[in-house]
Structures are given as structure tokens and as C-alpha cells.
Design an enzyme around this catalytic site. Structure first.
Site, PDB file in Angstrom:
ATOM      1  N   GLU A  66      15.685 -13.303 -29.707  1.00 15.38           N
ATOM      2  CA  GLU A  66      14.787 -13.947 -29.609  1.00 15.38           C
ATOM      3  C   GLU A  66      14.263 -14.201 -31.503  1.00 15.38           C
ATOM      4  O   GLU A  66      13.602 -14.552 -31.374  1.00 15.38           O
ATOM      5  CB  GLU A  66      13.809 -14.038 -28.993  1.00 15.38           C
ATOM      6  CG  GLU A  66      12.980 -12.425 -28.990  1.00 15.38           C
ATOM      7  CD  GLU A  66      11.730 -12.169 -27.688  1.00 15.38           C
ATOM      8  OE1 GLU A  66      11.065 -13.098 -27.556  1.00 15.38           O
ATOM      9  OE2 GLU A  66      12.076 -11.208 -27.704  1.00 15.38           O
ATOM     10  N   HIS A 105      -8.598 -16.918 -12.768  1.00 15.33           N
ATOM     11  CA  HIS A 105      -7.460 -16.950 -11.405  1.00 15.33           C
ATOM     12  C   HIS A 105      -7.665 -17.736 -10.548  1.00 15.33           C
ATOM     13  O   HIS A 105      -6.749 -17.738  -9.854  1.00 15.33           O
ATOM     14  CB  HIS A 105      -8.901 -15.849 -10.645  1.00 15.33           C
ATOM     15  CG  HIS A 105      -8.661 -14.803 -10.539  1.00 15.33           C
ATOM     16  ND1 HIS A 105      -8.815 -13.495 -11.723  1.00 15.33           N
ATOM     17  CD2 HIS A 105      -8.289 -13.603  -9.479  1.00 15.33           C
ATOM     18  CE1 HIS A 105      -8.165 -12.845 -11.122  1.00 15.33           C
ATOM     19  NE2 HIS A 105      -7.772 -12.350 -10.232  1.00 15.33           N
ATOM     20  N   ASP A 120      10.612 -17.458 -28.750  1.00 14.37           N
ATOM     21  CA  ASP A 120      10.608 -16.461 -29.466  1.00 14.37           C
ATOM     22  C   ASP A 120      11.793 -17.917 -31.184  1.00 14.37           C
ATOM     23  O   ASP A 120      11.462 -17.544 -31.895  1.00 14.37           O
ATOM     24  CB  ASP A 120      10.628 -15.407 -29.989  1.00 14.37           C
ATOM     25  CG  ASP A 120       8.564 -15.002 -29.749  1.00 14.37           C
ATOM     26  OD1 ASP A 120       7.621 -15.038 -29.862  1.00 14.37           O
ATOM     27  OD2 ASP A 120       8.651 -13.962 -28.678  1.00 14.37           O
ATOM     28  N   CYS A 152      16.352 -16.982 -20.801  1.00 10.92           N
ATOM     29  CA  CYS A 152      14.996 -16.510 -19.979  1.00 10.92           C
ATOM     30  C   CYS A 152      13.433 -16.652 -20.947  1.00 10.92           C
ATOM     31  O   CYS A 152      12.313 -17.139 -20.192  1.00 10.92           O
ATOM     32  CB  CYS A 152      14.686 -14.953 -20.118  1.00 10.92           C
ATOM     33  SG  CYS A 152      14.321 -14.156 -21.693  1.00 10.92           S
ATOM     34  N   ARG A 167       7.795  -9.616 -17.015  1.00 10.18           N
ATOM     35  CA  ARG A 167       6.254  -9.055 -18.477  1.00 10.18           C
ATOM     36  C   ARG A 167       5.596  -8.639 -18.561  1.00 10.18           C
ATOM     37  O   ARG A 167       4.451  -8.424 -18.314  1.00 10.18           O
ATOM     38  CB  ARG A 167       5.904 -10.481 -19.268  1.00 10.18           C
ATOM     39  CG  ARG A 167       6.716 -11.454 -19.702  1.00 10.18           C
ATOM     40  CD  ARG A 167       5.919 -12.789 -20.186  1.00 10.18           C
ATOM     41  NE  ARG A 167       6.944 -13.742 -20.505  1.00 10.18           N
ATOM     42  CZ  ARG A 167       6.986 -14.866 -20.380  1.00 10.18           C
ATOM     43  NH1 ARG A 167       7.344 -15.873 -18.945  1.00 10.18           N
ATOM     44  NH2 ARG A 167       8.073 -15.936 -20.882  1.00 10.18           N
TER      45      ARG A 167
HETATM   46  C1  PEP Z   1      10.835 -15.843 -25.181  1.00 12.51           C
HETATM   47  O1  PEP Z   1      10.365 -15.698 -26.228  1.00 12.51           O
HETATM   48  O2  PEP Z   1      11.190 -16.759 -25.147  1.00 12.51           O
HETATM   49  C2  PEP Z   1      10.184 -15.154 -24.200  1.00 12.51           C
HETATM   50  C3  PEP Z   1      10.885 -15.521 -22.774  1.00 12.51           C
HETATM   51  O3  PEP Z   1       9.237 -14.008 -24.421  1.00 12.51           O
HETATM   52  P1  PEP Z   1       7.311 -14.193 -24.545  1.00 12.51           P
HETATM   53  O4  PEP Z   1       7.517 -15.757 -24.018  1.00 12.51           O
HETATM   54  O5  PEP Z   1       6.897 -13.630 -23.550  1.00 12.51           O
HETATM   55  O6  PEP Z   1       7.750 -14.139 -25.539  1.00 12.51           O
HETATM   56 MG    MG Z   2       9.680 -13.567 -27.061  1.00 11.25          MG
END
Ligand code: PEP
Ligand code: MG
Length: 537
Positions: free
Chosen positions: A427, A188, A451, A498, A293
Site C-alpha cells: 500500500e 449504530h 493507501d 483488498c 481490520r
Molecule cells: C487500503 O489502504 O487499501 C486498505 C485496505 O487499508 P485501509 O483502507 O484500512 O487503510
Molecule cells: Mg491502508
């Protein structure tokens, strides 16, 4: 002057008086008593009082920070309603003829130990919570007051550990930084530091004698200095000045367009994990939410979140953003994000295993609940739906079939909803390579570079030992990004990024020249990226 090394939780420099959050070690008396009924009644009354205090804390946190962070107090109240916990207290009172305080302390210790030994980050973290609730009940039984921080001026808060309830009760205007011995990046303290945008460090061997002394926290260098000498103080005063100047300059960029000198603009959005992050996204003037997310809604619970629970959160997100885009990613659990009640089972290779859209397609009832909540919430703002971990066209057609079924069911039941733009995350290398085909099926692309890099370079993103091999600027990844953007544009749709790379300002110019339409970054990085875009030709 003393210098300590710890672990950064949130970046920045702070200089100020140290306020030590003194916690009296709870000394619990062990008393033998024949009046078991009386002790049980005392426990019941204290338990009820604790639950009502927790309800009040829930309301306060919800108003001041947000619903997602408030939920911890609901979890605490639920723990006090747990039969296992209460039976244990009653048993110790009755069978061992002990006083209520002792029974609660032993129960709390046993439960905390059990949680701490579990092989699961979520349950490990609950160990602090069960201690927190037990201490609360004991305080009520003994009439002790809660630990408090004595800070009349803004100070560096130093503590052994901060429980969720202590954190939320602090006067935020009096805190310059957090320094604790315990905690984790998901604690937290970390969440609050991030939301408040103040530096924080853990793993520091804190000491009560520091109270009232001057401290310097340089969390970028992972150091905390107590009683700095004059020369050190001078250096840090200058650095702090620089930091404040930078912050001020960035603040001036609020409300300004994210466009280059030649007038080329880009959508600059924020990544969030809960509703309180949305407050932060607004504070930093993000143009929208590029990645919500949604799995954090599932991860914070002990059972599946209902359609109504999800609908309330998505609706609130849409309303808070008042017409700005809110791109909600459907459930992305599996791999590093494990949810016990999904009973996913052990996998040899979880990053390449049963995760994200694969789970949703195999368990359509779970997917449909989320889609219903999303389409219903879309009626309250500008929601877009985004699917993670896509690798094939066949997945796309299965998604479309399920979406059509969901809409038909909502129509049939007369439940109001609105259609929403739908996009996919790029990704996996497979998705990137077929972006020409995918682009015909969706409204937008968002490139998940975290990813995408992991799968393209065959580097497990969880494995810190591979850091030296992980070239985040690898030509292969950059080519896949370019290919994705080109294929999106050829089909008349937009493409954004992202993943973490979106906030890498050494690549901002490259992304602009590739024609990337959107960058979505952590809220505190929004203005930093805006500055770089505005400095570009
Ligand atoms: C990513 O894979 O770049 C992404 C934004 O998703 P996460 O980091 O939640 O896997
Ligand atoms: Mg991802």
C-alpha cells in the site's frame, strides 16, 4: 407529496408504511427534598437495575448480531460504574437537595455536552451513549416504559435518532429501511443497516405526523418521499422490482464458483472489521476473509485489549469461517484512526506519520501481545497474518525477529499455537517497487489500493476537496498493481487486492487479465463481483 434530501448511509430503495419511533420527551421534575439518603438509595437501586438490563441487552445482541456490536452495552454498564458520573449524581442530591431524577438528568446533560465538545470522533459518539444511559436510569426511577415502534407490517423506520439500545431491541423482520435526523456513517444505525443490507439515510427533518403514511426511500439519490403521488409511486415500484430482481439473481450465485466462462477462477473474499461482519461475509458466500481490520478491536476500547480478549475474537473468527482463510491484518492505527490511550501526540502530517507497523516496531510489547493472540488462535482454523504499511526490507527483518521471539516465548511457556502464513500489504509505492525482494520473504501480498492511491498520487484520502484530482484508475496505480502481481508470481506466491478498487467492477476484467489471484470486498459486494467474473470470457 413531500420530498426531503438527506445523506445516504446505505444504498437501496424501499417503499412502505412509515413507522415513527415515538419518543416521549422525557420531562424530568425538579423537586427539592431533605431526604438525601432516601434519594441516594433510589438512585442506587435504579442504577443496579439499569446495569442488569444492560447485561441482558449485551447477551441478546451478542447472540443476534455479534460480540463486537454487543460491546457497546458493556461500555454503557461501565459508564454507570464510573466514579465521576456517580459522584456528580450524589453531589447534586446532597449539596443541592434535589431528587434523584433531576440529579441524573443534569449529570447526563453535563457529561453529554463534555463528550460532544471533544475533538475526537470516538468521544463525540459517546455523547449519545451517556444520554442513553441517563434516560434509562430516569425511566427506571419514574417507572416509564421504553419508546417502541408500532409496526405490524414491515415498515420504514423513521426516528429523530436511534440509540444503540433502541436499535438492538427492534424486530428486524419488520424494518424495510431507516430514516433518521441524526446519526453518522459510524453510528449504530449505519452498522446495523450495513449488516442487515437495508437502505438507510440520515439528516432528514423527520416528523411524527408521517406515522402511518406511505414513504419511499431512494438512498442512492439521497431522497426520502412522504405521501408519494401516483406517478412517483409507479416509477418507484418499477425500480424496486428491478432491485429485487437483481438481488434475487445475485442470490442465485451463492454456492457457485467465482470463475470466468473459460474456467479461470479467482479467490473472492470479504473485508471485515468485527465478528458480526463475518456473519455477513458468510451470508454473502465469501470464500474467506481477505482483510480483518484488527484495529477496530483497539478503537472500540478505552485501553489496550488484552491477549485473551484478542485471542477470543481471532479464535471465533477462525471458527466461524470453518477452515476458510481468515487474513488478519495487524494493528493499523494512526492517521485517521486515532486511539487516545496510545498517546501518539500531534503530527503535522499524520497520513505520512507514526502509524501501523511503525508503531508496532517501536512498541514491541503491543505488537507481541497481538502476535501471541494471533498465533494461538491460528490453532483453531486457517488464520493468515498480514502486516500493513510496509515500506522496506529492514521492516521485514525486524518483524521476523519479533515473530521468532514470540514463538520462542510461546514454546518456552508451553502455550499451544500454530504457525500461520504471513503476508504484507502493498500500500506504499516503495513496497510495490520492491515487491521482487519482498516476495522472497513472505507468503502472499494484498494490495491496499486506498493507501497505494493516496501515496502514489499524493492525494490525501481524507481530503474531499481533492476528489476531482483522484483518478482511481490512474495508470501509475494500475502499473504498480501489475508489477506486484508479476513479482509475486515470479517468486511463487499469490497476490490479491483488498482496497476499495477490488469492488470496482469496471476493473474486474483488467484484474483478471493481470492475473490477480484474490479480490477482497465488503460483504454486500461479493455476489456483485462474482457476477462480473462469471460474465467474463
Ligand atoms: C487500503 O489502504 O487499501 C486498505 C485496505 O487499508 P485501509 O483502507 O484500512 O487503510
Ligand atoms: Mg491502508
Amino acid at each position: 407529496m413531500e420530498r426531503y434530501t438527506g445523506k445516504k448511509i446505505y444504498e437501496g430503495i424501499a417503499i412502505g408504511k412509515i413507522a415513527y419511533l415515538g419518543k416521549k420527551e422525557q420531562v424530568v421534575e425538579r423537586k427539592h427534598t431533605e431526604d438525601s439518603e432516601g434519594e441516594k438509595k433510589r438512585y442506587e437501586a435504579a442504577r443496579e437495575e439499569a446495569i442488569s438490563q444492560l447485561r441482558a441487552l449485551y447477551t441478546k445482541t451478542k447472540e443476534e448480531i455479534g460480540e463486537a456490536d454487543a460491546e457497546i452495552f458493556d461500555v454503557h454498564a461501565m459508564m454507570l460504574e464510573d466514579d465521576g458520573y456517580n459522584d456528580s449524581v450524589f453531589n447534586i442530591i446532597e449539596a443541592q437537595k434535589m431528587n434523584a431524577e433531576y440529579a441524573v438528568a443534569v449529570t447526563g446533560d453535563n457529561f453529554a455536552e463534555t463528550f460532544a465538545s471533544m475533538d475526537d470522533e470516538y468521544f463525540k459518539a459517546r455523547s449519545v451513549d451517556v444520554k442513553d444511559i441517563s434516560e434509562r436510569v430516569i425511566r427506571i426511577l419514574t417507572g416509564e416504559s421504553e419508546a417502541s415502534v408500532d409496526a405490524s407490517v414491515p415498515s420504514i423506520l423513521v426516528a429523530d435518532d436511534l440509540t444503540p439500545s433502541e436499535t438492538v431491541q427492534l424486530d428486524k423482520s419488520k424494518i424495510l429501511a431507516f430514516v433518521t435526523r441524526k446519526g453518522s456513517s459510524n453510528s449504530h444505525t449505519a452498522i446495523l443497516a450495513r449488516t442487515m443490507n437495508i437502505p438507510a439515510i440520515i439528516n432528514i427533518d423527520v416528523n411524527e405526523s408521517w406515522n402511518g403514511k406511505t414513504g419511499i426511500l431512494d438512498s442512492d439519490k439521497n431522497i426520502f418521499i412522504v405521501d408519494p403521488d401516483e406517478a412517483t409511486m409507479k416509477i418507484y415500484e418499477a425500480l424496486l422490482d428491478e432491485q429485487n430482481q437483481k438481488k434475487l439473481l445475485l442470490q442465485e450465485l451463492k454456492g457457485k464458483p467465482t470463475e470466468t466462462k473459460s474456467g479461470k477462477s479467482i479467490m473472492l473474499y470479504a473485508n471485515v472489521g468485527n465478528l458480526s461482519d463475518i456473519a455477513s461475509a458468510l451470508q454473502y458466500d465469501a470464500g474467506g476473509i481477505g482483510l480483518f481490520r484488527s484495529e477496530f478491536i483497539y478503537l472500540g476500547k478505552e485501553t489496550y485489549p488484552t491477549e485473551e480478549e484478542q485471542f477470543a475474537i481471532y479464535r471465533k473468527a477462525a471458527e466461524l469461517m470453518a477452515g476458510k482463510k481468515v487474513i488478519i491484518r495487524t494493528l493499523d492505527i494512526g492517521a485517521d484512526k486515532q486511539c487516545d490511550y496510545f498517546e501518539l501526540g500531534h503530527e503535522e502530517n499524520p497520513a505520512m506519520g507514526f502509524r501501523a507497523i511503525r508503531i508496532c516496531l517501536k512498541r514491541p510489547e503491543v505488537f507481541k501481545t497481538q502476535l501471541r493472540a494471533l498465533f494461538r488462535a491460528a490453532a483453531y482454523g486457517n488464520i493468515c497474518i498480514m502486516y500493513p504499511m510496509i515500506t522496506s526490507m529492514s521492516e521485514m527483518s525486524q518483524i521476523k525477529k519479533i515473530v521468532a521471539e514470540v514463538k520462542a516465548e510461546l514454546d518456552e511457556q508451553g502455550v499451544p499455537y500454530k504457525d500461520a502464513p504471513q503476508g504484507v500489504m502493498i500500500e506504499t509505492p516503495a513496497a510495490a517497487v520492491i515487491t521482487d525482494l519482498l516476495a522472497k520473504e513472505v507468503d502472499f501480498f494484498s494490495i491496499g489500493t486506498n493507501d497505494l492511491t493516496q501515496y502514489t498520487l499524493a492525494i490525501d484520502r481524507q481530503n474531499a476537496a481533492l476528489d476531482d484530482f483522484c483518478d482511481t484508475h490512474h495508470e501509475a496505480v494500475l502499473r504498480l498493481i501489475k508489477m506486484t502481481v508479476d513479482n509475486a508470481h515470479a517468486a511463487g506466491i499469490w497476490a490479491g487486492i483488498c482496497g476499495e478498487l477490488a469492488a470496482d467492477t469496471s476493473l474486474t476484467e483488467t484484474f483478471l487479465s493481470m492475473g490477480v489471484d484474490e479480490l477482497s470486498v465488503a460483504p454486500p459486494s461479493v455476489l456483485k463481483v462474482r457476477k462480473i467474473v462469471r460474465d467474463c470470457d
